[in-house]
Scaffold this motif. Structure first.
Motif, mmCIF file in Angstrom:
data_model
loop_
_atom_site.group_PDB
_atom_site.id
_atom_site.type_symbol
_atom_site.label_atom_id
_atom_site.label_comp_id
_atom_site.label_asym_id
_atom_site.label_seq_id
_atom_site.Cartn_x
_atom_site.Cartn_y
_atom_site.Cartn_z
ATOM 1 N N GLN A 17 45.838 10.055 26.287
ATOM 2 C CA GLN A 17 45.147 10.402 27.533
ATOM 3 C C GLN A 17 43.881 11.212 27.237
ATOM 4 O O GLN A 17 42.835 10.980 27.836
ATOM 5 N N LEU B 58 40.662 3.360 33.977
ATOM 6 C CA LEU B 58 41.269 4.686 34.098
ATOM 7 C C LEU B 58 42.504 4.621 34.987
ATOM 8 O O LEU B 58 43.518 5.264 34.696
ATOM 9 N N LEU C 146 45.202 3.148 32.750
ATOM 10 C CA LEU C 146 45.717 4.140 31.792
ATOM 11 C C LEU C 146 46.643 5.138 32.477
ATOM 12 O O LEU C 146 47.681 5.514 31.942
ATOM 13 N N THR C 147 46.254 5.553 33.672
ATOM 14 C CA THR C 147 47.065 6.508 34.425
ATOM 15 C C THR C 147 48.406 5.885 34.804
ATOM 16 O O THR C 147 49.458 6.523 34.685
ATOM 17 N N GLN D 12 51.115 5.760 32.125
ATOM 18 C CA GLN D 12 51.725 7.046 31.765
ATOM 19 C C GLN D 12 51.757 7.244 30.255
ATOM 20 O O GLN D 12 52.804 7.478 29.645
ATOM 21 N N GLY E 10 41.474 8.549 28.291
ATOM 22 C CA GLY E 10 41.291 8.898 29.694
ATOM 23 C C GLY E 10 40.205 9.927 29.915
ATOM 24 O O GLY E 10 39.251 9.697 30.663
ATOM 25 N N ILE E 11 40.315 11.052 29.259
ATOM 26 C CA ILE E 11 39.347 12.132 29.448
ATOM 27 C C ILE E 11 38.080 11.876 28.636
ATOM 28 O O ILE E 11 36.970 11.930 29.164
ATOM 29 N N MET F 285 36.739 7.439 28.908
ATOM 30 C CA MET F 285 36.417 7.086 30.297
ATOM 31 C C MET F 285 35.529 8.127 30.962
ATOM 32 O O MET F 285 34.701 7.793 31.806
#
Length: 119
Positions: free
Chosen positions: A61, A48, A51-52, A55, A65-66, A69
């Motif tokens: 994401q 995570l 990934l952050t 960008q 990400g959401i 993860m």
């Protein structure tokens, strides 16, 4: 609407991945220490962070990400297993689990962030 679908798809695969990986690791370590959850959460913190740092666009994401993860890592299981160790008076394992989860989790997230920024 597409955001909800992406999060749902990511969450579906993240939860299944967590279950399979955590159980596989835990099966090899039956001594009671929650190594499966620890491994999954530390891996998730790193990924995570990465990934952050990369960008990525909002759709990726939402999916990774959401969705993925968010379902792959599990704060509630960490808390439940910590409480079980405490209740069973396995204090050394209890403190080791919490210290490793939080300190290495933050470190891995930071490392992932730095690596992601360079990709």
């Amino acid at each position: 609407m597409s955001g909800i679908i992406l999060v749902s798809i990511g969450g579906f695969f993240g939860a299944i991945s967590r279950f399979v990986i955590s159980k596989s690791i835990q099966r090899r370590n039956p001594k009671g220490f929650p190594l499966g959850t620890l491994a999954v959460n530390l891996t998730g913190a790193f990924l995570l962070g990465m990934l952050t740092g990369m960008q990525i666009n909002r759709h990726v994401q939402a999916l990774l990400g959401i969705g993925f993860m968010g379902a792959f890592t599990t704060f509630s299981t960490l808390k439940l297993e910590s409480e079980q160790l405490r209740k069973d008076k396995k204090y050394k394992a209890f403190y080791r689990y919490l210290v490793l989860s939080y300190s290495i989790g933050i470190l891995f997230a930071f490392c992932g962030l730095i690596i992601g920024r360079r990709l």
